[in-house]
Write a protein that holds these residues in place. Structure first.
Motif, PDB file in Angstrom:
ATOM      1  N   ARG A  38     -55.212 -18.324  32.007  1.00 59.47           N
ATOM      2  CA  ARG A  38     -53.888 -18.438  32.267  1.00 59.47           C
ATOM      3  C   ARG A  38     -53.363 -18.216  30.696  1.00 59.47           C
ATOM      4  N   LEU A  39     -53.898 -18.887  30.002  1.00 61.93           N
ATOM      5  CA  LEU A  39     -53.467 -18.661  28.445  1.00 61.93           C
ATOM      6  C   LEU A  39     -53.699 -17.227  27.978  1.00 61.93           C
ATOM      7  N   TYR A  40     -54.822 -16.682  28.022  1.00 59.94           N
ATOM      8  CA  TYR A  40     -54.888 -15.362  27.822  1.00 59.94           C
ATOM      9  C   TYR A  40     -53.842 -14.555  28.196  1.00 59.94           C
ATOM     10  N   TYR A  73     -36.760 -13.723  27.121  1.00 65.78           N
ATOM     11  CA  TYR A  73     -38.023 -13.704  27.857  1.00 65.78           C
ATOM     12  C   TYR A  73     -39.348 -14.056  26.987  1.00 65.78           C
ATOM     13  N   ILE A  74     -39.369 -13.581  25.848  1.00 61.85           N
ATOM     14  CA  ILE A  74     -40.383 -13.713  24.795  1.00 61.85           C
ATOM     15  C   ILE A  74     -40.183 -15.306  24.710  1.00 61.85           C
ATOM     16  N   ASP A  75     -39.361 -15.809  24.289  1.00 63.42           N
ATOM     17  CA  ASP A  75     -39.191 -17.194  24.124  1.00 63.42           C
ATOM     18  C   ASP A  75     -39.790 -18.234  25.158  1.00 63.42           C
ATOM     19  N   GLN A  76     -39.351 -17.622  26.453  1.00 67.25           N
ATOM     20  CA  GLN A  76     -39.979 -18.380  27.456  1.00 67.25           C
ATOM     21  C   GLN A  76     -41.523 -17.944  27.534  1.00 67.25           C
ATOM     22  N   LEU A  77     -41.969 -17.050  27.189  1.00 66.38           N
ATOM     23  CA  LEU A  77     -43.504 -16.770  27.296  1.00 66.38           C
ATOM     24  C   LEU A  77     -44.038 -17.759  26.284  1.00 66.38           C
ATOM     25  N   ILE A  81     -46.858 -20.632  26.486  1.00 65.63           N
ATOM     26  CA  ILE A  81     -47.918 -20.612  25.599  1.00 65.63           C
ATOM     27  C   ILE A  81     -48.201 -21.943  24.982  1.00 65.63           C
ATOM     28  N   MET A  82     -47.276 -22.391  24.252  1.00 65.68           N
ATOM     29  CA  MET A  82     -47.209 -23.523  23.726  1.00 65.68           C
ATOM     30  C   MET A  82     -47.644 -24.662  24.588  1.00 65.68           C
ATOM     31  N   GLN A  83     -47.234 -24.662  26.032  1.00 62.70           N
ATOM     32  CA  GLN A  83     -47.761 -25.911  26.981  1.00 62.70           C
ATOM     33  C   GLN A  83     -49.126 -25.374  27.303  1.00 62.70           C
ATOM     34  N   LEU A  84     -49.609 -24.322  27.279  1.00 59.15           N
ATOM     35  CA  LEU A  84     -51.029 -24.202  27.572  1.00 59.15           C
ATOM     36  C   LEU A  84     -52.030 -24.599  26.742  1.00 59.15           C
ATOM     37  N   GLN A  85     -51.459 -24.395  25.482  1.00 61.24           N
ATOM     38  CA  GLN A  85     -52.539 -24.384  24.277  1.00 61.24           C
ATOM     39  C   GLN A  85     -53.234 -25.963  24.518  1.00 61.24           C
TER      40      GLN A  85
END
Length: 149
Positions: A38-40, A73-77, A81-85
């Motif tokens: 998911r992170l990838y 949209y980039i900020d949302q991504l 990403i920060m939540q998945l790490q």
């Protein structure tokens, strides 16, 4: 030989424990792979969105609204990403712990296999020595019987 049977029973219990830990390890590996994938995918998506945004900027004029939309949209991504790490890091630690547990269980099984092998080898050696003593006694008895005739 009863002690060898006891060691066999203990070894079987250790093998069952090893199988449980192997299953747990595989579950942890699957969980890690799932979160890492998911992170990838999020990182790949962010990269492609940034790439397409940079291409659209260089090829044509971009309206402020479109620019703001892409940035959000980039900020949302980035947020996702920060939540998945941390989830990936936690899954990695769980997987490593499961691997350590599996390694210790494997070593326990090997210890009991070695103990059983050593016990059996000593028992075989003892049987050989006993047989040798009996053969010596038999030959001595036969020799003495032949000498007395």
């Amino acid at each position: 030989m009863t002690s060898v049977q006891a060691f066999h029973k203990i070894k079987e219990l250790r093998e069952q424990d090893k199988k449980k830990k192997q299953k747990m390890y595989q579950e942890q590996v699957d969980a890690f792979e799932s979160v890492a994938t998911r992170l990838y995918e999020k990182l790949k998506k962010r990269e492609s969105v940034e790439q397409s945004f940079h291409e659209s900027i260089t090829l044509s004029k971009v309206k402020a609204h479109s620019f703001i939309h892409h940035r959000r949209y980039i900020d949302q991504l980035d947020s996702e990403i920060m939540q998945l790490q941390p989830q990936v890091q936690h899954a990695r630690l769980q997987m490593e712990n499961a691997q350590n547990n599996l390694s210790s269980a494997h070593m326990e099984v090997k210890k009991f296999e070695k103990l059983i092998d050593n016990k059996l080898a000593r028992h075989r050696q003892w049987l050989k020595e006993e047989e040798k003593k009996q053969m010596d006694e038999l030959s001595t008895t036969q020799y003495l019987n032949e000498k007395n005739r």
